[in-house]
Design an enzyme around this catalytic site. Sequence first.
Site, PDB file in Angstrom:
ATOM      1  N   CYS A  17       5.508  -4.128   1.033  1.00  0.00           N
ATOM      2  CA  CYS A  17       4.106  -3.725   0.489  1.00  0.00           C
ATOM      3  C   CYS A  17       3.188  -4.740   0.801  1.00  0.00           C
ATOM      4  CB  CYS A  17       4.282  -3.762  -0.973  1.00  0.00           C
ATOM      5  SG  CYS A  17       5.538  -2.571  -1.447  1.00  0.00           S
ATOM      6  N   ILE A  54       9.200   6.906  -6.380  1.00  0.00           N
ATOM      7  CA  ILE A  54       9.477   5.423  -6.741  1.00  0.00           C
ATOM      8  C   ILE A  54      10.823   5.190  -6.288  1.00  0.00           C
ATOM      9  CG2 ILE A  54      10.637   4.550  -8.998  1.00  0.00           C
ATOM     10  CD1 ILE A  54       9.329   6.861 -10.623  1.00  0.00           C
ATOM     11  N   TYR A  79       4.330  -1.283   4.241  1.00  0.00           N
ATOM     12  CA  TYR A  79       5.710  -1.075   4.529  1.00  0.00           C
ATOM     13  C   TYR A  79       6.828  -1.292   3.478  1.00  0.00           C
ATOM     14  CZ  TYR A  79       4.846  -1.310   9.730  1.00  0.00           C
ATOM     15  OH  TYR A  79       4.427  -0.751  11.007  1.00  0.00           O
ATOM     16  N   THR A  80       7.707  -0.601   3.471  1.00  0.00           N
ATOM     17  CA  THR A  80       8.846  -0.603   2.448  1.00  0.00           C
ATOM     18  C   THR A  80      10.387  -0.647   3.026  1.00  0.00           C
ATOM     19  OG1 THR A  80       9.556  -0.233   0.171  1.00  0.00           O
ATOM     20  CG2 THR A  80       8.962   1.541   1.292  1.00  0.00           C
ATOM     21  N   ALA A  83       9.320  -0.193  -6.166  1.00  0.00           N
ATOM     22  CA  ALA A  83       7.919   0.097  -5.710  1.00  0.00           C
ATOM     23  C   ALA A  83       7.649   1.363  -5.534  1.00  0.00           C
ATOM     24  CB  ALA A  83       8.295  -0.351  -3.984  1.00  0.00           C
TER      25      ALA A  83
END
Length: 209
Positions: free
Chosen positions: A172, A155, A72-73, A141
């Site tokens: 993450c 990115i 997950y982000t 990330a």
Amino acid sequence: MEWKVDKDCIDYQMSLMFMQERVKQIINGSGDELVWLLQYEALYTSGTSADPQDLRNPDLFPVFNAGRGGKYTYHGPGQRVIYPILNLRSRNICDLHKYIYLLEEVVIMTLDNFGINSHRKDGHTGVWVGTRCQPLKKIAAIGVRVSKWVSYHGIAVNLYPDLSHYDGIIPCGIKNFGVTSVKEVGIEIKSFDTFDKYFKKSFIKIFGE
């Protein structure tokens, strides 16, 4: 290589369809490589290895299945998202670890222009800041996917997002380290244009025109 910069926030589902279509075009030889710089309204995305337990508050923001690698982000205003859609085979980079390493290098070089000493962390993808005397936190990330060795996704660099928006997930899947931003480390970037200029310069240095 084409560069595309969007000033307004982009619809997430639309961006997925756009990337997938460009990937198909590159594969069949009808489209050029693209580096797409954009931002989103606040949302969460899940990668192919996402653990549902890492989604702490599913009602806070919309949640999308991204189809990229990772967990997950968060995406939202004040975060620069960059999607390099590249033909890795023609670039002789048929190695995902090498490709991610090069993306990290571009971010590290870019942040160095702002006096930010960032680095990699063994065992964890992305770009980090912090020292023995300061908490180690992720500032960028990275999550990618490839189709027939054409890359997409990419990115997310935290320039000045609302970091409290990360509270709805375990970013993450990493519980022991936090997230940070360019603003939180004491550097003010007043517009994406400034960041984009240095990012493009660093990207071309690593990947070429």
